[in-house]
Design an enzyme around this catalytic site. Structure first.
Site, mmCIF file in Angstrom:
data_model
loop_
_atom_site.group_PDB
_atom_site.id
_atom_site.type_symbol
_atom_site.label_atom_id
_atom_site.label_comp_id
_atom_site.label_asym_id
_atom_site.label_seq_id
_atom_site.Cartn_x
_atom_site.Cartn_y
_atom_site.Cartn_z
ATOM 1 N N ASP A 14 0.864 -1.192 0.000
ATOM 2 C CA ASP A 14 0.000 0.000 0.000
ATOM 3 C C ASP A 14 0.896 1.237 0.000
ATOM 4 O O ASP A 14 2.078 1.166 0.353
ATOM 5 C CB ASP A 14 -0.919 0.031 1.232
ATOM 6 C CG ASP A 14 -1.883 1.221 1.196
ATOM 7 O OD1 ASP A 14 -2.327 1.600 0.088
ATOM 8 O OD2 ASP A 14 -2.189 1.789 2.261
ATOM 9 N N SER A 15 0.297 2.374 -0.364
ATOM 10 C CA SER A 15 1.029 3.631 -0.295
ATOM 11 C C SER A 15 1.447 3.932 1.149
ATOM 12 O O SER A 15 2.450 4.599 1.372
ATOM 13 C CB SER A 15 0.148 4.765 -0.814
ATOM 14 O OG SER A 15 -1.008 4.864 -0.004
ATOM 15 N N TYR A 46 -0.957 8.741 -2.146
ATOM 16 C CA TYR A 46 -0.949 8.637 -3.612
ATOM 17 C C TYR A 46 -2.193 9.293 -4.223
ATOM 18 O O TYR A 46 -2.231 9.539 -5.425
ATOM 19 C CB TYR A 46 -0.976 7.162 -4.029
ATOM 20 C CG TYR A 46 0.337 6.399 -3.955
ATOM 21 C CD1 TYR A 46 1.468 6.913 -3.326
ATOM 22 C CD2 TYR A 46 0.419 5.138 -4.534
ATOM 23 C CE1 TYR A 46 2.649 6.173 -3.268
ATOM 24 C CE2 TYR A 46 1.596 4.397 -4.483
ATOM 25 C CZ TYR A 46 2.708 4.913 -3.851
ATOM 26 O OH TYR A 46 3.856 4.171 -3.809
ATOM 27 N N GLY A 47 -3.219 9.469 -3.384
ATOM 28 C CA GLY A 47 -4.555 9.812 -3.880
ATOM 29 C C GLY A 47 -4.663 11.028 -4.779
ATOM 30 O O GLY A 47 -5.535 11.100 -5.638
ATOM 31 N N ASN A 78 -6.490 0.940 -3.312
ATOM 32 C CA ASN A 78 -7.416 1.176 -4.423
ATOM 33 C C ASN A 78 -6.810 2.093 -5.472
ATOM 34 O O ASN A 78 -7.022 1.913 -6.666
ATOM 35 C CB ASN A 78 -8.708 1.813 -3.902
ATOM 36 C CG ASN A 78 -9.543 0.832 -3.123
ATOM 37 O OD1 ASN A 78 -10.446 0.220 -3.665
ATOM 38 N ND2 ASN A 78 -9.235 0.649 -1.852
ATOM 39 N N THR A 79 -6.063 3.101 -4.996
ATOM 40 C CA THR A 79 -5.506 4.073 -5.939
ATOM 41 C C THR A 79 -4.519 3.369 -6.884
ATOM 42 O O THR A 79 -4.563 3.570 -8.100
ATOM 43 C CB THR A 79 -4.805 5.205 -5.157
ATOM 44 O OG1 THR A 79 -5.702 5.664 -4.147
ATOM 45 C CG2 THR A 79 -4.439 6.353 -6.055
ATOM 46 N N THR A 197 -8.233 1.782 1.333
ATOM 47 C CA THR A 197 -7.914 0.880 2.444
ATOM 48 C C THR A 197 -7.561 1.627 3.732
ATOM 49 O O THR A 197 -7.421 1.010 4.783
ATOM 50 C CB THR A 197 -6.772 -0.075 2.041
ATOM 51 O OG1 THR A 197 -5.642 0.697 1.611
ATOM 52 C CG2 THR A 197 -7.206 -0.981 0.915
#
Ligand code: DGL
Length: 277
Positions: A14-15, A46-47, A78-79, A197
């Site tokens: 994940d980011s 990251y969004g 998700n991104t 997340t």
């Protein structure tokens, strides 16, 4: 680079911290496997970043996890799933190693939502990147053409979580505002996907401002069940995942900043190591 063909842990990326909400649920359902979690905390969130940058960062993370031997990597973001997964699956895997696999979190969530909504009106909260990508709209239209999707981007929610403000009054302000903005799009929404997340960390506040009776869907249990099913259907991959019940935590941030908050997410003491991508 030639990656090791020896069995290895499952990689989870994940980011930032959000992917730990997925990892926690995966380990409940599949405790026997070994895992390597990688958080790109130094570059999160990251969004709000461009497609190209999210793709570049995600590819670096996947290469890192492959270099650690992982045959299977879950993008618990998700991104990254929205902006990078398809290119990695369709283009990069061929040249990196066609036998390794990278899976995302959007597809399993979309598969499940058809069993959950009755009104066939579904809300999605996501990062600006995920919402602008229209990934949920496109995937839901393919699998459940009768479902109408209402999305709302919440640019402040990830920074609140990453900055440990998810219990504070600032979080109340933004969560109330964003829940109202989503629900005002359609009064008949009966289920809301937490399409990031990080958002389970704000669950109590989201529940507080969401009308009673509207279901709030967290992805962790869905992704965990889907991974279990994937490993059952792919024994050739299952045998390449080591079973020792361990988890290594890696972060691009200073490990001493990562470990305390990560420990709260996963409910046990985390001793992370710093890595460079
Ligand atoms: N947790 C990630 C997601 O699911 C990314 C959040 C971010 O870095 O903005 O979208």
């Amino acid at each position: 680079m030639i990656y090791s063909s020896q069995p290895a842990p499952i990689g989870v990326f994940d980011s930032g911290f959000g992917g730990l909400s997925i990892l926690r649920e995966i380990r409940k359902v599949l405790p026997q496997y070994d895992y390597i979690f990688l958080g790109d905390n130094a570059r999160a969130p990251y969004g709000n970043r461009s497609f190209q940058l999210v793709y570049d960062f995600t590819l670096q993370a996947v290469k890192y996890l492959f270099s650690q031997g992982c045959h299977l990597v879950i993008l618990a973001c998700n991104t990254a799933s929205a902006k990078a997964l398809r290119s990695i699956q369709q283009r990069d895997l061929n040249s990196l190693d066609p036998n390794r696999r990278v899976l995302g979190v959007i597809r399993p969530t979309v598969e499940e939502i058809g069993n959950i909504t009755k009104s066939r009106k579904v809300g999605v909260f996501g990062t600006p990147g995920t919402v602008q990508s229209l990934s949920y709209d496109i995937e839901i239209a393919k699998l459940h053409p009768d479902i109408k999707v209402y999305s709302h981007a919440c640019p402040m929610w990830v920074p609140l979580v990453e900055n440990r403000e998810s219990d504070g009054p600032g979080a109340d302000y933004f969560v109330e505002k964003d829940v109202k903005a989503l629900m005002s799009q359609c009064g008949d929404i009966d289920s809301i996907i937490l399409g990031c997340t990080h958002y389970p960390l704000l669950y109590d506040k989201i529940r507080k401002y969401t009308p009673e009776g509207v279901k709030i869907i967290e992805q962790g249990p869905i992704v965990a069940a889907s991974l279990k099913d994937y490993l059952r259907r792919h024994p050739e991959m299952e045998t390449r995942c080591t079973q020792g019940g361990t988890c290594q935590y890696c972060t691009t941030e200073d490990a001493s900043r990562f470990s305390p908050l990560a420990s709260i997410f996963v409910n046990h003491t985390v001793e992370a190591q710093h890595v460079t991508l």
